[in-house]
Design a protein around this motif. Structure first.
Motif, short mmCIF file in Angstrom:
data_model
loop_
_atom_site.label_atom_id
_atom_site.label_comp_id
_atom_site.label_asym_id
_atom_site.label_seq_id
_atom_site.Cartn_x
_atom_site.Cartn_y
_atom_site.Cartn_z
N CYS A 134 -24.79 -37.97 -8.58
CA CYS A 134 -23.92 -37.09 -8.57
C CYS A 134 -23.04 -37.03 -7.28
CB CYS A 134 -24.51 -35.83 -9.03
SG CYS A 134 -25.72 -35.75 -10.10
N ALA A 135 -23.49 -37.22 -6.33
CA ALA A 135 -22.88 -37.19 -4.81
C ALA A 135 -22.21 -38.56 -4.44
CB ALA A 135 -23.66 -36.59 -3.68
N ASP A 136 -22.54 -39.46 -5.28
CA ASP A 136 -22.11 -40.96 -4.96
C ASP A 136 -20.53 -40.96 -4.71
OD1 ASP A 136 -23.54 -44.06 -5.16
OD2 ASP A 136 -21.23 -44.08 -5.63
N THR A 137 -20.12 -41.95 -3.70
CA THR A 137 -18.75 -42.05 -3.31
C THR A 137 -18.09 -42.69 -4.43
OG1 THR A 137 -19.35 -44.15 -2.32
CG2 THR A 137 -19.20 -42.09 -0.94
N HIS A 138 -18.72 -43.41 -5.39
CA HIS A 138 -17.97 -44.14 -6.50
C HIS A 138 -18.02 -43.42 -7.92
CE1 HIS A 138 -16.88 -47.50 -9.12
NE2 HIS A 138 -16.33 -47.89 -8.45
N PHE A 139 -16.67 -43.32 -8.55
CA PHE A 139 -16.54 -42.73 -9.73
C PHE A 139 -17.59 -42.98 -10.73
CE2 PHE A 139 -13.92 -46.26 -10.15
CZ PHE A 139 -13.91 -46.57 -11.42
N GLY A 140 -17.64 -44.28 -10.94
CA GLY A 140 -18.68 -44.93 -11.83
C GLY A 140 -19.94 -44.44 -11.83
N VAL A 141 -20.48 -44.30 -10.85
CA VAL A 141 -21.94 -43.92 -10.44
C VAL A 141 -21.83 -42.40 -10.96
CG1 VAL A 141 -23.99 -43.61 -8.96
CG2 VAL A 141 -22.23 -45.61 -8.86
N GLN A 166 -27.22 -23.21 -9.24
CA GLN A 166 -27.53 -23.21 -7.66
C GLN A 166 -26.68 -24.22 -6.96
OE1 GLN A 166 -31.55 -23.52 -7.24
NE2 GLN A 166 -31.97 -21.92 -8.73
N TRP A 167 -26.38 -25.34 -7.70
CA TRP A 167 -25.64 -26.38 -7.12
C TRP A 167 -24.28 -26.25 -6.88
CZ3 TRP A 167 -27.13 -31.55 -9.64
CH2 TRP A 167 -28.57 -32.14 -9.84
N THR A 168 -23.77 -25.11 -7.65
CA THR A 168 -22.19 -24.84 -7.30
C THR A 168 -21.99 -24.41 -5.92
OG1 THR A 168 -22.53 -22.24 -7.90
CG2 THR A 168 -22.07 -24.26 -9.74
N LEU A 169 -22.97 -23.92 -5.20
CA LEU A 169 -22.94 -23.72 -3.82
C LEU A 169 -22.86 -24.79 -2.92
CD1 LEU A 169 -25.06 -20.49 -3.98
CD2 LEU A 169 -22.47 -20.45 -4.46
N ASP A 170 -23.07 -25.97 -3.31
CA ASP A 170 -23.23 -27.10 -2.51
C ASP A 170 -22.09 -27.36 -1.86
OD1 ASP A 170 -23.50 -30.20 -1.96
OD2 ASP A 170 -25.49 -29.56 -2.53
N THR A 171 -22.06 -27.97 -0.48
CA THR A 171 -20.87 -28.25 0.33
C THR A 171 -20.19 -29.76 -0.14
OG1 THR A 171 -22.30 -29.42 1.76
CG2 THR A 171 -21.58 -27.27 2.24
N ASP A 172 -20.88 -30.34 -1.01
CA ASP A 172 -20.21 -31.74 -1.56
C ASP A 172 -19.41 -31.32 -2.88
OD1 ASP A 172 -19.88 -34.29 -2.99
OD2 ASP A 172 -21.57 -35.06 -1.93
N GLU A 173 -18.08 -31.51 -2.95
CA GLU A 173 -17.46 -31.31 -4.09
C GLU A 173 -17.90 -32.18 -5.16
OE1 GLU A 173 -13.30 -32.24 -3.32
OE2 GLU A 173 -13.76 -34.54 -3.14
N ARG A 176 -20.72 -30.13 -6.88
CA ARG A 176 -20.09 -28.85 -7.62
C ARG A 176 -19.30 -29.18 -8.84
NH1 ARG A 176 -17.89 -28.24 -2.32
NH2 ARG A 176 -15.86 -27.91 -3.04
N ARG A 177 -18.52 -30.46 -8.52
CA ARG A 177 -17.94 -30.85 -9.92
C ARG A 177 -18.78 -31.18 -11.00
NH1 ARG A 177 -17.33 -36.44 -12.59
NH2 ARG A 177 -15.12 -36.05 -13.59
N TYR A 178 -19.78 -31.81 -10.57
CA TYR A 178 -20.93 -32.25 -11.56
C TYR A 178 -21.39 -31.19 -12.72
CZ TYR A 178 -24.97 -34.61 -13.49
OH TYR A 178 -25.98 -34.91 -14.30
N THR A 179 -21.73 -30.10 -11.90
CA THR A 179 -22.19 -29.10 -12.50
C THR A 179 -21.29 -28.56 -13.47
OG1 THR A 179 -21.05 -27.18 -11.48
CG2 THR A 179 -23.15 -28.09 -10.36
N ALA A 180 -20.10 -28.69 -13.61
CA ALA A 180 -19.05 -28.51 -14.62
C ALA A 180 -18.89 -29.18 -15.60
CB ALA A 180 -17.76 -27.72 -14.01
N GLU A 181 -18.93 -30.67 -15.02
CA GLU A 181 -18.66 -31.72 -15.83
C GLU A 181 -19.74 -32.02 -16.94
OE1 GLU A 181 -15.63 -34.17 -17.29
OE2 GLU A 181 -15.48 -32.83 -15.58
#
Length: 266
Positions: A134-141, A166-173, A176-181
């Motif tokens: 979820c935190a990978d630098t590549h959009f496809g992953v 709980q992940w919505t508080l993560d420093t990695d955008e 956070r985006r993953y939780t909604a998507e």
């Protein structure tokens, strides 16, 4: 050494425009795909042969080839899933999984994401396994990280939402985006979440912490989540947006509200 013009490319707009030199680098796994067109163009079986040779498992190739050839309607995404599944069924070697998950090419990392997301049965373990993708630098992953666990999230929605909140508080955008998507009621190219279409309030624990997120990437996902919900629960979306306008007078919240109401205001 990768030539500068290869590193600086923007990616072809169509398959016919794809440079053959770029395609060779992609099929060798020496570079990441730059956009969706490049990702679709990768010959995953060619790349797989190189990967299997690198890990000393070239004798596995026929198993992958047969599984991919057996499909009635093959696609880049289905090939990715099948390869991930075959790795999962062939081995539980953590070194091989780590090799794939850290590969220069995003495609093996996509295989690893499917492997990681599908090998666990319990939702908390699935989400724990998929988080690095979820935190990978590549959009496809990051997108494969959605596909790999979406059905499991639907099956155990309340628990998944508690974990993702709980992940919505993560420093990695990206996290956070993953939780909604991943919880979008309708989403793109993924299964709909009927419970959230009818009862979007169940997703508030994820949405509320993100209502004024500093990241546009996150705000777009939250706005799209609410736009999805507005197709079945227009009343609820309108009321939530009115509430947020009172509680959060920021340009970030206003951005989300505008995106959330775009279909309702047509």
């Amino acid at each position: 050494m990768i030539p500068q013009h290869i590193r600086d490319r923007k990616g072809a707009r169509s398959l016919k425009d794809l440079d053959q030199e770029v395609l060779e680098y992609l099929n060798q796994g020496r570079i990441e795909t730059a956009n969706l067109m490049e990702w679709l163009a990768v010959d995953q079986l060619k790349l797989l042969q190189i990967i299997l040779k690198d890990i000393g498992k070239l004798d596995w190739y026929d198993r992958f080839y047969e599984a991919i050839s057996a499909q009635k309607k093959p696609s880049a995404n289905s090939n990715t899933k099948i390869i991930g599944l075959e790795f999962m069924q062939l081995t539980n070697d953590p070194d091989i999984l780590a090799y794939l998950s850290k590969h220069t090419s995003d495609v093996p990392r996509c295989w690893a994401a499917y492997w990681s997301g599908l090998q666990e049965n319990e939702i908390s373990k699935k989400l724990s396994a998929i988080k690095q993708y979820c935190a990978d630098t590549h959009f496809g992953v990051r997108e494969v990280a959605i596909f790999a666990v979406k059905e499991a999230i639907i099956s155990d929605l309340e628990k998944a939402i508690r974990i993702l909140a709980q992940w919505t508080l993560d420093t990695d955008e990206n996290i956070r985006r993953y939780t909604a998507e991943v919880t979008r009621p309708i989403g793109v190219w993924t299964k709909k979440i009927d419970v959230l279409k009818e009862h979007p309030q169940k997703g508030v624990a994820i949405l509320e912490p993100l209502k004024s997120d500093p990241s546009k990437y996150v705000r777009d996902s939250v706005g799209n989540w609410l736009n999805d919900a507005g197709k079945t629960r227009q009343d609820w979306v309108i009321n939530l947006c009115k509430q947020w306008e009172k509680e959060s007078n920021t340009k970030e919240t206003q951005y989300i509200i505008k995106k959330a109401l775009r279909s309702i205001r047509k």
